[in-house]
Design a protein around this motif. Structure first.
Motif, mmCIF file in Angstrom:
data_model
loop_
_atom_site.group_PDB
_atom_site.id
_atom_site.type_symbol
_atom_site.label_atom_id
_atom_site.label_comp_id
_atom_site.label_asym_id
_atom_site.label_seq_id
_atom_site.Cartn_x
_atom_site.Cartn_y
_atom_site.Cartn_z
ATOM 1 N N ILE A 65 -0.856 5.515 -10.231
ATOM 2 C CA ILE A 65 -0.537 4.414 -9.088
ATOM 3 C C ILE A 65 -0.648 4.262 -8.598
ATOM 4 C CG2 ILE A 65 1.185 3.141 -8.214
ATOM 5 C CD1 ILE A 65 1.159 0.706 -9.165
ATOM 6 N N HIS A 66 -2.321 3.444 -8.032
ATOM 7 C CA HIS A 66 -2.900 3.714 -5.993
ATOM 8 C C HIS A 66 -2.675 2.245 -5.377
ATOM 9 C CE1 HIS A 66 -4.875 7.155 -7.787
ATOM 10 N NE2 HIS A 66 -5.873 7.739 -6.665
ATOM 11 N N GLY A 67 -2.636 2.292 -3.858
ATOM 12 C CA GLY A 67 -2.615 1.612 -3.299
ATOM 13 C C GLY A 67 -3.149 1.876 -1.829
ATOM 14 N N ARG A 68 -2.933 1.492 -1.269
ATOM 15 C CA ARG A 68 -4.329 0.674 -0.018
ATOM 16 C C ARG A 68 -3.905 0.327 1.035
ATOM 17 N NH1 ARG A 68 -10.509 -0.001 0.035
ATOM 18 N NH2 ARG A 68 -9.953 -1.907 -0.193
ATOM 19 N N PHE A 69 -3.303 0.951 2.591
ATOM 20 C CA PHE A 69 -3.127 -0.436 3.487
ATOM 21 C C PHE A 69 -4.654 -1.097 4.106
ATOM 22 C CE2 PHE A 69 0.240 2.795 4.006
ATOM 23 C CZ PHE A 69 1.561 2.135 3.286
ATOM 24 N N PRO A 70 -4.507 -2.381 5.020
ATOM 25 C CA PRO A 70 -5.454 -2.737 5.090
ATOM 26 C C PRO A 70 -6.558 -1.683 6.584
ATOM 27 C CG PRO A 70 -3.585 -3.957 5.375
ATOM 28 C CD PRO A 70 -3.151 -3.103 5.349
ATOM 29 N N ASP A 71 -5.937 -0.482 6.909
ATOM 30 C CA ASP A 71 -6.930 0.258 7.546
ATOM 31 C C ASP A 71 -7.700 1.330 6.782
ATOM 32 O OD1 ASP A 71 -4.442 2.267 6.513
ATOM 33 O OD2 ASP A 71 -3.740 2.581 9.259
ATOM 34 N N GLY A 72 -7.384 0.924 5.550
ATOM 35 C CA GLY A 72 -7.975 2.030 4.602
ATOM 36 C C GLY A 72 -7.097 3.308 4.187
ATOM 37 N N GLN A 73 -5.766 4.101 4.721
ATOM 38 C CA GLN A 73 -4.913 4.419 3.952
ATOM 39 C C GLN A 73 -4.274 4.124 3.131
ATOM 40 O OE1 GLN A 73 -1.899 5.242 6.729
ATOM 41 N NE2 GLN A 73 -1.185 6.685 5.401
ATOM 42 N N TRP A 74 -4.987 5.698 1.942
ATOM 43 C CA TRP A 74 -4.054 5.677 0.801
ATOM 44 C C TRP A 74 -2.428 5.805 0.530
ATOM 45 C CZ3 TRP A 74 -7.217 3.610 -3.659
ATOM 46 C CH2 TRP A 74 -8.363 2.742 -2.987
ATOM 47 N N ILE A 75 -1.829 5.227 -0.195
ATOM 48 C CA ILE A 75 -1.139 6.188 -1.102
ATOM 49 C C ILE A 75 -1.336 6.200 -2.234
ATOM 50 C CG2 ILE A 75 0.566 5.046 1.340
ATOM 51 C CD1 ILE A 75 0.979 2.695 -0.337
#
Length: 132
Positions: A65-75
């Motif tokens: 699973i991937h996530g992304r913050f509004p600033d474009g940083q991936w987790i």
């Protein structure tokens, strides 16, 4: 069709497999809990989804699973779930998952699930589950 986060107040975007029954159950719960519209939900199994728009491969999105913050940083991985549950107001329940022993166990458990989720959800094919 791009599905990038744009609504004010969204704190995280989650990229989930809408064809995975277990994953979809979790996403439905999160959608129900997300009363303040803080999560952008992006289904990687949708016809419109294009991994290259995100400079990733479909395999990368399918592997975990991937996530992304509004600033474009991936987790990726367990950290995505931490961010999702924090976004819906469960921050107090999330912080113990960062403790060393618990964190390691969750990461290990998630990795086992991620590597076997197609098999566990009855979605194995010769292409998806055969070892090369």
């Amino acid at each position: 069709m791009s599905n990038h986060p744009s609504a004010a107040g969204q704190t995280v975007e989650v990229f989930y497999d809408g064809e995975c029954p277990l994953c979809l159950r979790e996403i439905k719960l999160l959608k129900w809990l997300d009363r303040k519209d803080r999560i952008q939900f992006t289904d990687i199994a949708a016809d419109y989804f294009n991994a290259t728009e995100y400079e990733k491969t479909p395999a990368q999105f399918m592997d975990e699973i991937h996530g992304r913050f509004p600033d474009g940083q991936w987790i990726i991985g367990v950290e995505v779930f931490r961010q999702l549950y924090s976004a819906v107001g469960f921050g107090l329940l999330v912080w113990p998952t960062r403790l060393p022993g618990i964190s390691h166990a969750l990461n290990f458990g998630y990795q086992v699930f991620a590597k076997n989720r197609l098999r566990l959800t009855g979605r194995c094919t010769k292409e998806t589950c055969e070892i090369g």
